[in-house]
Write an enzyme that holds these catalytic residues in place. Structure first.
Site, mmCIF file in Angstrom:
data_model
loop_
_atom_site.group_PDB
_atom_site.id
_atom_site.type_symbol
_atom_site.label_atom_id
_atom_site.label_comp_id
_atom_site.label_asym_id
_atom_site.label_seq_id
_atom_site.Cartn_x
_atom_site.Cartn_y
_atom_site.Cartn_z
ATOM 1 N N HIS B 325 0.814 -1.209 0.000
ATOM 2 C CA HIS B 325 0.000 0.000 0.000
ATOM 3 C C HIS B 325 0.852 1.265 0.000
ATOM 4 O O HIS B 325 0.432 2.294 -0.531
ATOM 5 C CB HIS B 325 -0.933 0.022 1.211
ATOM 6 C CG HIS B 325 -2.084 -0.925 1.082
ATOM 7 N ND1 HIS B 325 -1.968 -2.269 1.380
ATOM 8 C CD2 HIS B 325 -3.356 -0.744 0.664
ATOM 9 C CE1 HIS B 325 -3.137 -2.854 1.155
ATOM 10 N NE2 HIS B 325 -3.987 -1.960 0.712
ATOM 11 N N GLY B 326 2.014 1.198 0.606
ATOM 12 C CA GLY B 326 2.830 2.408 0.618
ATOM 13 C C GLY B 326 4.109 2.199 1.393
ATOM 14 O O GLY B 326 4.196 1.316 2.248
#
Lengths: 313, 466
Positions: B325-326
């Site tokens: 996701h990041g």
């Protein structure tokens, strides 16, 4: 269902949306960057909006805006658009303001365009604990040169009426690449002297509203240096304009992050507390959350001139 | 180009007409839909299209080598090369900056100064999605699940605009067979499509953006300035916001694809009704869950190599799922919490095999574990996350806690408890109306949605940043 029928449904739905939302569509077009898309949207939306307005199709949308608590951010004939440069020839008077305590902290409104977001967040953790009560309201994509899309004079009136802050930090200018028209009808592009004077006038108008005609200080933070040379020149011009407005406007303080940070040279990184940090986002304009600490300390230093209690860092 | 915008409405109207006009001629339709998808993707920055084309070319070549080579060693080398290339793209564009920054801090903390140059890299939108699709394609070709196909087909698989930016993550054997069969213009699934698009627009504009603007963003910007009641409202509100934001986007993506005649896989199945974390991951972001399961968890050994390795595999899968996701410790911790939760559930199932929690208790525990993990997902840093969690019990004035907002949070979460039959009946009723009535109804919803977002416009979808 046959594709032709589906096309009918889509066409009717879009027609309804365009007719009843024609004002919003014009505003959306006004908010776009200059270019072909903006021209197309406005050339379609404006005539439709004229017709829709004439036959009362604005009314349902106005009712919905009321139901959703949406305030109109545009108006015609405001001082922001049509006022005189006499506002730049006023004399300033230094004022004293109530000092904050932990029991009675300073209510600070941090507002402006998207740059205001991280500045507001970092102001909270950089200020001496308990002395500031910060509210951040970022109006993304807005500026002073496009009041047909978003009129900051109107918005400033609404914000100070709603929140009644003790002080205001205004970070704006990232989206101000539009030409400006003065009250006498002259049109100036960024880079021209007339543009800078008109921009200074608009800063003074909005600052005057935000300050409640001098009741509270307004810390005006024009954009920092930009990676793109064209933007950089516009931002330099805005900084000169804000400085000029501050000399003429009671309670307006110009916060110079443009020439102070990295001595006025653009850099992706900045040294903060002895550590190199990635200070700018990939667009070469906005600060990162880590990098926003540097301009926030300059804002706090400016605030400490009015509020000595903030001299802690 | 974001879905609920004027630009996208104009774009889709043109694409819809031309797509159906060209449908009987696949040799014309394929280049058209690919060009349209590249136009959509390059609207913000055309250079990203080059990246996408590069990814399609490399993965097509690798898949062709895998399909044609009689040598297992060559096939394996081609697979590894493609996966390394795909992960390399992610590493450079998504993780390099984070890695360098963390290394720099680590070296600084042991007195070696800050020797590494910090790098500023633009993250191309959707890179995590189209990269995962590319990996699944070459792995499926290697496994013999799907045949290798032409460059144009691979490019459409990756770039098809309804799912390009934020999924669903489509598998080759779900989309490619559809691309090979012309769609029937007399049988567009318009009812479900329009319902999904309209539902998605309302979820995003009326619920997700309202929750973000009125409670989630103000609270997460400065948790210390808010009372426990406001933090609690934001705690639940973000659960509602992210569901309505992401599932709203997905509904629009699936609906738009349906209008063009293509079915994309479902991504959500009422996730907040889950009675365990395992159940939750079968209902939330389902196409990512099955990707992680099939291309990470099972290749790691799944649950076939003993209890401890099963826990290790669960943790690794969820930690990497979080990192997907990041590039941030908050996402790693979010994944770690889910990994630990899944492991704990597995241990409890094995330890107390015959014992079952009452459904209400199981739901309550699952929902709150998910909500706690969301705090780390939403917070900009770990300090803010702990401030939110630590302040939940504090007293103080709570002007943000109003009845309409509480009801909105309840609606955002509770909407999933509505019986699915109601939705289908409403669809059937809608489809039976005349065209004009359908158009009027959809137009009215668009007007309401635009009024809800007001002048600040639609906020970017949360999953655009991944």
């Amino acid at each position: 269902m046959p594709a032709g029928r589906v096309l009918g449904v889509i066409a009717i739905a879009l027609a309804i949306a365009v007719l009843f939302n024609s004002e919003a569509m014009v505003r959306a077009g006004e908010g776009m960057q200059p270019g072909t898309t903006r021209d197309i949207v406005l050339s379609v939306a404006r005539p439709i909006d004229d017709v829709a307005g004439a036959i009362g199709l604005h009314l349902p949308r106005e009712g919905l805006d009321l139901a959703f608590g949406q305030e109109d951010k545009t108006a015609s004939g405001t001082e922001l658009e049509e006022g005189s440069t006499a506002i730049l020839r006023r004399k300033t008077e230094q004022q004293a303001f109530r000092q904050p305590t932990v029991a009675d902290p300073l209510k600070v409104l941090v507002t402006g365009d998207s740059q205001a977001e991280f500045l507001g967040q970092r102001l909270i953790d950089q200020a001496p604990e308990g002395l500031l009560d910060v509210t951040t309201v970022a109006r993304n994509g807005t500026g002073l040169t496009n009041p047909a899309f978003f009129n900051w004079e109107i918005n400033a009136e609404q914000e100070v009426a709603d929140r009644n802050p003790d002080a205001v930090v205004m970070a704006i200018g990232d989206n101000d690449g539009f030409n400006v028209q003065t009250a006498d009808g002259s049109l100036y592009d960024p880079g021209e002297e007339g543009w800078e004077t008109e921009f200074a006038r608009r800063v003074a108008v909005v600052a005057s509203v935000l300050s409640g005609d001098g009741d509270r200080p307004v810390y005006w933070v024009p954009p920092p240096t930009a990676r793109d040379p064209e933007f950089n020149d516009i931002y330099a011009s805005q900084n000169r304009a804000a400085e000029r407005a501050a000399q003429a406007t009671s309670s307006l303080r110009y916060v110079d992050i443009y020439s102070t940070l990295n001595r006025g040279r653009y850099s992706d990184t900045l040294k903060i507390d002895g550590k190199q940090v990635l200070a700018r986002q990939p667009d070469g304009v906005h600060f990162t959350r880590e990098g926003a600490v540097a301009p926030v300390r300059l804002i706090l230093a400016a605030m400490a001139e009015d509020y000595p209690a903030l001299r802690g860092r | 180009m974001s879905f609920p915008t004027i630009e996208f409405a104009a774009f889709f109207l043109v694409v819809f007409v031309l797509s159906w006009a060209l449908m009987p001629h696949p040799s014309a339709w394929r280049p058209f839909i690919l060009a349209a998808s590249y136009f959509f993707y390059g609207w913000v920055d055309w250079r990203w299209v080059l990246l996408l084309i590069g990814s399609s070319v490399v993965n097509t070549v690798a898949a062709q080598v895998i399909a044609r080579s009689p040598s297992q060693a060559t096939r394996k080398r081609a697979l590894i090369a493609a996966v390394v290339f795909d992960l390399g793209l992610l590493a450079v564009f998504k993780y390099l900056g984070f890695f360098v920054s963390e290394m720099d801090s680590a070296l600084d903390s042991i007195g070696l100064g800050s020797p590494l140059p910090l790098v500023q890299i633009v993250l191309p939108i959707g890179i995590s999605f189209f990269t995962f699709q590319a990996i699944s394609y070459v792995v499926d070709v290697y496994r013999g699940v799907t045949p290798a196909t032409s460059l144009v087909d691979v490019a459409i698989l990756q770039a098809f605009f309804p799912h390009l930016v934020a999924g669903p993550i489509v598998r080759a054997n779900e989309l490619l067979p559809q691309l090979r069969t012309p769609r029937d213009p007399r049988a567009v699934l318009a009812g479900p499509a329009i319902f999904m698009i309209v539902g998605g627009v309302l979820k995003k504009t009326v619920i997700a953006d309202e929750l973000a603007r009125r409670v989630v963003d103000p609270v997460y910007n400065d948790p210390s300035a808010h009372s426990g009641a406001e933090l609690t409202l934001a705690f639940y509100a973000f659960a509602g916001q992210i569901y309505c934001d992401f599932s709203g986007y997905t509904d629009m993506a699936i609906g738009l694809a349906l209008l063009l005649g293509y079915q994309l896989p479902q991504n959500f199945n009422r996730p907040y009704l889950a009675l365990s974390l395992r159940d939750f991951w079968r209902r939330w972001h389902m196409t990512l869950s099955r990707w992680l399961r099939d291309y990470l968890y099972i290749p790691l050994g799944g649950n076939r190599k003993g209890r401890l390795k099963t826990y290790r595999n669960l943790m690794l899968t969820m930690l990497l799922g979080g990192l997907w996701h990041g590039a941030s410790w908050t996402f790693v911790l979010w994944g770690g919490l889910h990994g630990a939760g899944l492991s704990a559930e597995r241990w409890a199932r094995e330890r107390f095999g015959g014992f079952h929690l009452h459904a209400w208790v199981a739901w309550l525990v699952t929902f709150h574990v998910v909500c706690i993990a969301w705090v780390f997902f939403r917070a900009p840093d770990l300090g803010t996350a702990f401030d939110v969690l630590g302040g939940l019990g504090l007293s103080g004035p709570s002007p943000l806690v109003t009845l309409p907002l509480v009801l909105l949070v309840v609606a955002a979460v509770g909407i999933q408890a509505l019986p699915p039959g109601w939705w289908r009946e409403a669809e059937a009723w809608f489809v039976a109306r005349p065209v004009a009535a359908q158009g009027l109804a959809v137009g009215a919803v668009l007007v309401i949605a635009d009024a809800a977002v007001g002048q600040q416009g639609v906020a970017p979808f949360i999953y655009y940043q991944f």
